[in-house]
Design a protein around this motif. Structure first.
Motif, short mmCIF file in Angstrom:
data_model
loop_
_atom_site.label_atom_id
_atom_site.label_comp_id
_atom_site.label_asym_id
_atom_site.label_seq_id
_atom_site.Cartn_x
_atom_site.Cartn_y
_atom_site.Cartn_z
N LEU A 1 -5.88 9.60 -3.64
CA LEU A 1 -5.59 10.30 -2.39
C LEU A 1 -6.87 10.32 -1.58
O LEU A 1 -7.86 10.94 -1.98
CB LEU A 1 -5.10 11.72 -2.67
N TYR A 2 -6.86 9.61 -0.44
CA TYR A 2 -8.05 9.51 0.41
C TYR A 2 -7.87 10.40 1.62
O TYR A 2 -6.92 10.24 2.40
CB TYR A 2 -8.24 8.05 0.84
N LEU A 3 -8.77 11.36 1.79
CA LEU A 3 -8.78 12.25 2.94
C LEU A 3 -10.04 12.02 3.76
O LEU A 3 -11.12 11.79 3.21
CB LEU A 3 -8.77 13.72 2.49
N ASP B 1 -12.37 3.43 7.05
CA ASP B 1 -11.19 3.86 6.29
C ASP B 1 -10.69 2.78 5.35
O ASP B 1 -9.90 3.06 4.45
CB ASP B 1 -10.08 4.31 7.24
N PHE B 2 -11.14 1.55 5.54
CA PHE B 2 -10.85 0.51 4.55
C PHE B 2 -11.90 0.49 3.45
O PHE B 2 -11.59 0.33 2.27
CB PHE B 2 -10.78 -0.87 5.23
N LEU B 3 -13.17 0.68 3.82
CA LEU B 3 -14.25 0.55 2.85
C LEU B 3 -14.27 1.69 1.83
O LEU B 3 -14.45 1.46 0.62
CB LEU B 3 -15.60 0.48 3.56
N PHE B 4 -14.09 2.92 2.28
CA PHE B 4 -14.19 4.04 1.34
C PHE B 4 -13.22 3.90 0.16
O PHE B 4 -13.61 4.07 -0.99
CB PHE B 4 -14.00 5.38 2.05
N PRO B 5 -11.96 3.59 0.38
CA PRO B 5 -11.05 3.46 -0.77
C PRO B 5 -11.24 2.18 -1.58
O PRO B 5 -10.81 2.12 -2.73
CB PRO B 5 -9.65 3.47 -0.12
N PHE C 1 4.56 5.13 -7.88
CA PHE C 1 4.62 3.78 -7.33
C PHE C 1 3.37 3.38 -6.55
O PHE C 1 2.97 2.22 -6.53
CB PHE C 1 5.84 3.67 -6.41
N TYR C 2 2.73 4.34 -5.91
CA TYR C 2 1.66 4.02 -4.96
C TYR C 2 0.28 4.12 -5.60
O TYR C 2 0.03 4.93 -6.49
CB TYR C 2 1.74 4.95 -3.74
N ASP C 3 -0.62 3.25 -5.11
CA ASP C 3 -2.01 3.24 -5.57
C ASP C 3 -2.90 4.08 -4.67
O ASP C 3 -3.97 4.52 -5.09
CB ASP C 3 -2.54 1.80 -5.57
N LEU C 4 -2.47 4.28 -3.43
CA LEU C 4 -3.30 4.98 -2.44
C LEU C 4 -2.42 5.72 -1.45
O LEU C 4 -1.43 5.19 -0.95
CB LEU C 4 -4.16 3.96 -1.67
N VAL C 5 -2.81 6.97 -1.17
CA VAL C 5 -2.28 7.73 -0.04
C VAL C 5 -3.44 8.06 0.88
O VAL C 5 -4.48 8.54 0.43
CB VAL C 5 -1.60 9.04 -0.49
N MET C 6 -3.28 7.78 2.18
CA MET C 6 -4.32 8.07 3.17
C MET C 6 -3.86 9.18 4.12
O MET C 6 -2.75 9.12 4.65
CB MET C 6 -4.64 6.83 4.00
N CYS C 7 -4.72 10.16 4.32
CA CYS C 7 -4.50 11.21 5.31
C CYS C 7 -5.78 11.35 6.11
O CYS C 7 -6.72 12.02 5.67
CB CYS C 7 -4.15 12.53 4.63
N PRO D 1 -15.27 12.21 4.15
CA PRO D 1 -14.32 11.47 3.30
C PRO D 1 -14.33 12.05 1.89
O PRO D 1 -15.38 12.37 1.35
CB PRO D 1 -14.88 10.04 3.31
N ARG D 2 -13.14 12.23 1.33
CA ARG D 2 -13.01 12.67 -0.06
C ARG D 2 -11.99 11.78 -0.75
O ARG D 2 -10.97 11.42 -0.17
CB ARG D 2 -12.52 14.12 -0.16
N ILE D 3 -12.29 11.45 -1.98
CA ILE D 3 -11.36 10.68 -2.80
C ILE D 3 -10.96 11.51 -4.00
O ILE D 3 -11.81 11.91 -4.81
CB ILE D 3 -11.97 9.33 -3.24
#
Length: 312
Positions: A250-252, A116-120, A215-221, A294-296
């Motif tokens: 948005l990382y799912l 979950d760190f590598l994919f984004p 404001f945000y660069d990344l949202v993780m779900c 994983p989807r971005i």
């Protein structure tokens, strides 16, 4: 401590009932369905997610995964992250005075944290898309803050949840990571996400209005959206669109349409119709080559669209 944490959370929840809260906002539909049916997880796994019983609950969450997971990346990428993740969690457990068997950690919690760190973060992006400000929605016990806070200097990490057990465990875990923690339940009348103060910002789902715009660069779900009702999912996806910068990620990661125990909304279809564009989705065999799809997605950036338009 257990009583104090849960009392704080429930007090804030009670005061907000009439102003902010609808029943679907604070629902975890999948677990509520299991509870009504009297279905429990095997062994020492948690079964009551709507009460907090103290720091011992963290042991149950940490040992949620019962099987090793397949590694999608080369070992030279995942092993250093797994090691760092384990060392951080060993320190957290030491501070809490808890004993945990870390013998199975690397290919379960550690590998999930690494994935979950590598994919984004792994592939090249424009400078404007570098990740610094992060939302973690439905954050479990808080595991993903482990690597993001240690690997991204100055990270503003915002965790959102509405379930008493997980919210209290997140507070406990975050409070022992050694970084500043700003928790809504500690200062509900003065809580504010500040761009010049890095650390962890922790707030309940019903105060989604406190997320700043663009404001945000990344949202993780991660492993969360298919377990929620469709109203909550569609509402939060719209909120994430508001809070993300143009071009934000948005990382799912979940089992997509293969496993939808609660809401029936087609999440990918909804995103495509509501201001997002799919950037990455691997062609993999779920649970055999990787646990979950994983989807971005990217919040559409108007200048990117304009630059790709046909000219004469």
């Amino acid at each position: 401590m257990a009583e104090t944490l849960e009392k704080k959370f429930l007090s804030v929840l009670e005061k907000a009932q009439s102003k902010y809260i609808r029943s679907w906002v604070i629902a975890w539909d999948y677990q509520q369905i299991r509870k009504k049916r009297g279905v429990k997880y095997d062994g020492e796994l948690p079964s009551d997610f709507f009460s907090y019983h103290g720091k011992g609950d963290l042991l149950k969450w940490m040992n949620w995964f019962q099987d090793d997971f397949p590694d999608y990346f080369p070992c030279d990428l995942t092993v250093p992250l797994i090691t760092q993740s384990r060392e951080t969690d060993e320190k957290v457990f030491h501070r809490l005075g808890l004993k945990n068997d870390f013998s199975t950690y690397d290919l379960r919690i550690g590998l999930n944290n690494a994935h979950d760190f590598l994919f984004p973060n792994l592939y090249p992006v424009p400078a404007r898309s570098k990740i610094k400000n992060v939302i973690d929605f439905g954050a479990g016990y808080g595991r993903q803050a482990n690597l993001f806070l240690s690997k991204i200097p100055g990270c503003i990490y915002t965790a959102i949840d509405a379930i008493p057990n997980s919210y209290c465990l997140q507070h406990l875990y975050y409070n022992n990571l050694g970084v500043p923690l700003y928790d809504y339940i500690d200062q509900p009348d003065h809580f504010r996400i500040e761009s010049n103060k890095s650390g962890i910002y922790h707030l309940p789902t019903w105060r989604k209005d406190l997320l700043p715009d663009n404001f945000y660069d990344l949202v993780m779900c991660v492993q969360v959206l298919p377990e929620l009702n469709s109203t909550l999912v569609s509402t939060m996806l719209k909120e994430f669109h508001r809070a993300l910068k143009p071009g934000g990620m948005l990382y799912l990661r979940d089992h997509a349409n293969a496993w939808k125990p609660a809401g029936k909304i087609d999440i990918d279809e909804f995103l495509a119709a509501n201001g997002f564009v799919l950037e990455f989705k691997p062609h993999i065999i779920d649970k055999k080559e990787l646990h979950g799809f994983p989807r971005i997605w990217r919040k559409i950036h108007p200048e990117v669209i304009q630059s790709q338009a046909m000219t004469f």
